[in-house]
Design a protein around this motif. Structure first.
Motif, PDB file in Angstrom:
ATOM      1  N   LEU A 176      56.441   9.782  18.359  1.00 23.06           N
ATOM      2  CA  LEU A 176      56.953   9.478  19.689  1.00 23.06           C
ATOM      3  C   LEU A 176      56.057  10.118  20.738  1.00 23.06           C
ATOM      4  CD1 LEU A 176      60.747  10.138  19.001  1.00 23.06           C
ATOM      5  CD2 LEU A 176      59.524   7.960  18.890  1.00 23.06           C
TER       6      LEU A 176
ATOM      7  N   VAL B  40      55.357  10.445  25.113  1.00 19.84           N
ATOM      8  CA  VAL B  40      55.667  10.164  26.517  1.00 19.84           C
ATOM      9  C   VAL B  40      54.539  10.716  27.369  1.00 19.84           C
ATOM     10  CG1 VAL B  40      58.173  10.053  26.324  1.00 19.84           C
ATOM     11  CG2 VAL B  40      57.082  12.248  26.694  1.00 19.84           C
TER      12      VAL B  40
ATOM     13  N   SER C  78      58.148  11.960  32.414  1.00 22.38           N
ATOM     14  CA  SER C  78      57.731  10.681  31.847  1.00 22.38           C
ATOM     15  C   SER C  78      57.613   9.656  32.958  1.00 22.38           C
ATOM     16  CB  SER C  78      58.739  10.194  30.804  1.00 22.38           C
ATOM     17  OG  SER C  78      58.420   8.886  30.358  1.00 22.38           O
TER      18      SER C  78
ATOM     19  N   TYR D 136      62.713   4.622  30.149  1.00 22.65           N
ATOM     20  CA  TYR D 136      63.094   4.142  28.827  1.00 22.65           C
ATOM     21  C   TYR D 136      62.374   4.910  27.725  1.00 22.65           C
ATOM     22  CZ  TYR D 136      63.908   1.010  24.886  1.00 22.65           C
ATOM     23  OH  TYR D 136      64.262   0.512  23.657  1.00 22.65           O
ATOM     24  N   ALA D 137      61.082   5.188  27.932  1.00 20.05           N
ATOM     25  CA  ALA D 137      60.329   5.974  26.959  1.00 20.05           C
ATOM     26  C   ALA D 137      60.905   7.381  26.847  1.00 20.05           C
ATOM     27  CB  ALA D 137      58.858   6.032  27.353  1.00 20.05           C
TER      28      ALA D 137
ATOM     29  N   VAL E 252      64.068   7.184  24.663  1.00 16.22           N
ATOM     30  CA  VAL E 252      63.743   7.051  23.237  1.00 16.22           C
ATOM     31  C   VAL E 252      63.211   8.368  22.693  1.00 16.22           C
ATOM     32  CG1 VAL E 252      62.222   5.895  21.584  1.00 16.22           C
ATOM     33  CG2 VAL E 252      63.313   4.576  23.412  1.00 16.22           C
TER      34      VAL E 252
ATOM     35  N   LEU F 137      56.615   1.580  25.453  1.00 20.13           N
ATOM     36  CA  LEU F 137      56.707   2.737  24.564  1.00 20.13           C
ATOM     37  C   LEU F 137      55.327   2.999  23.972  1.00 20.13           C
ATOM     38  CD1 LEU F 137      60.040   2.019  22.639  1.00 20.13           C
ATOM     39  CD2 LEU F 137      59.691   3.487  24.628  1.00 20.13           C
TER      40      LEU F 137
ATOM     41  N   THR G  89      55.985   0.105  15.448  1.00 20.83           N
ATOM     42  CA  THR G  89      56.899   0.371  16.551  1.00 20.83           C
ATOM     43  C   THR G  89      57.835   1.522  16.201  1.00 20.83           C
ATOM     44  OG1 THR G  89      58.512  -1.232  15.733  1.00 20.83           O
ATOM     45  CG2 THR G  89      56.829  -2.037  17.258  1.00 20.83           C
ATOM     46  N   VAL G  90      58.570   1.985  17.202  1.00 18.25           N
ATOM     47  CA  VAL G  90      59.494   3.102  17.011  1.00 18.25           C
ATOM     48  C   VAL G  90      60.561   2.769  15.960  1.00 18.25           C
ATOM     49  CG1 VAL G  90      61.287   4.469  18.152  1.00 18.25           C
ATOM     50  CG2 VAL G  90      59.112   4.054  19.299  1.00 18.25           C
TER      51      VAL G  90
ATOM     52  N   THR H   4      50.396   1.472  23.776  1.00 16.71           N
ATOM     53  CA  THR H   4      51.618   1.252  24.551  1.00 16.71           C
ATOM     54  C   THR H   4      52.014  -0.201  24.393  1.00 16.71           C
ATOM     55  OG1 THR H   4      50.992   2.946  26.165  1.00 16.71           O
ATOM     56  CG2 THR H   4      52.686   1.381  26.821  1.00 16.71           C
TER      57      THR H   4
END
Length: 292
Positions: free
Chosen positions: A9, A11, A76, A80-81, A84, A187, A215-216, A247
């Motif tokens: 992850l 940011v 950030s 949204y990022a 998450v 993200l 992806t996440v 991204t």
């Protein structure tokens, strides 16, 4: 179930980057990197309307011991990022026993100095100033031109108006709009460049990396064309390969990009201003003719 996220992850914000791989958190600011083990974290929450992640470390260590303010704030550019990122941290914390003194586990290291770069604001400002100066010159010349010359300019306008409008629309559609989408809800995850798609036009050349990333939520993607171009000096496929942060748009993962590049930003600014100047020039000529 493992607390480790499907992908690292990440940011980012101007001057700051934070990464979490399920075991430790890295925070980079200016020329310093802090490493924070997961067991050093006591709690995580979102602040400032969801645009900042706030982390509290265990124990009662002093800020001077490691240089991070308490609580640790991670800004950030994308709410949204940040959501998450904080969700992944909380999920991992739920399965990890915290240490008694997390401050003592934090380490920091100095990073090498990076070459100075022009910011995006500076690049756009220079392009806009140049463009408006060109428009003022055009307006001055056209307003003083004799009627015979203005009639001849209609032939020029028949070429410049569709060209300028087309360049401007293309720049907004394929360069500015994707960048805004990724900046608003993108993200960032680790990925790699697997090759390149090259566009050539006369003596100019633009290379768009082909990206592979997960992806996440754990979905893998291969050979996704980056919407951001990079400078590639040769036709060698090996010229742009290797690890890179990617991204992507969670609503459309096929919309993805590697990090911002000076060449892409420069081309975007130049094409946008060029299209706008030609369009304004055409409108000015038509307007002057209609008022005479």
């Amino acid at each position: 179930m493992s607390s480790r996220p499907s992908a690292e992850l990440i940011v980012t914000s101007p001057g700051s980057t934070a990464r979490f791989d399920g075991e430790r958190l890295w925070i980079e600011r200016e020329r310093t990197r802090w490493t924070v083990p997961l067991q050093a974290i006591d709690s995580v929450r979102l602040t400032k309307e969801g645009s900042q992640v706030s982390i509290t470390l265990t124990g009662h260590g002093r800020e001077a011991d490691h240089g991070l303010a308490a609580p640790v704030s991670i800004p950030s550019s994308d709410p949204y990022a940040a959501e998450v990122f904080s969700r992944g941290l909380r999920r991992a914390l739920a399965e990890r026993e915290p240490a008694d003194d997390g401050h003592a586990l934090v380490t920091r290291e100095a990073l090498p100095r990076r070459p100075a770069r022009f910011t995006a604001t500076q690049r756009w400002s220079a392009a806009l100033v140049t463009g408006w100066l060109a428009v003022l010159v055009v307006v001055g010349l056209v307003s003083r031109a004799p009627a015979a010359m203005l009639s001849g300019l209609l032939l020029v306008v028949a070429w410049t108006m569709p060209l300028g409008t087309g360049v401007l629309v293309n720049s907004v559609r394929h360069r500015i709009r994707p960048a805004r989408v990724l900046r608003r809800r993108g993200l960032t995850v680790p990925g790699r460049m697997t090759g390149q798609a090259v566009r050539k036009h006369k003596d100019s050349r633009q290379s768009y990396p082909l990206l592979a990333f997960t992806t996440v939520d754990g979905t893998p993607f291969q050979d996704i064309r980056s919407v951001v171009s990079v400078h590639a000096p040769s036709d060698d496929e090996q010229a742009i390969r290797g690890a890179v942060d990617v991204t992507y748009d969670p609503e459309n993962p096929a919309l993805a990009a590697c990090g911002r590049t000076v060449s892409h930003a420069g081309w975007t600014a130049a094409l946008t201003v060029f299209g706008a100047v030609l369009t304004v020039f055409s409108v000015v000529v038509v307007g002057v003719l209609l008022t005479r």
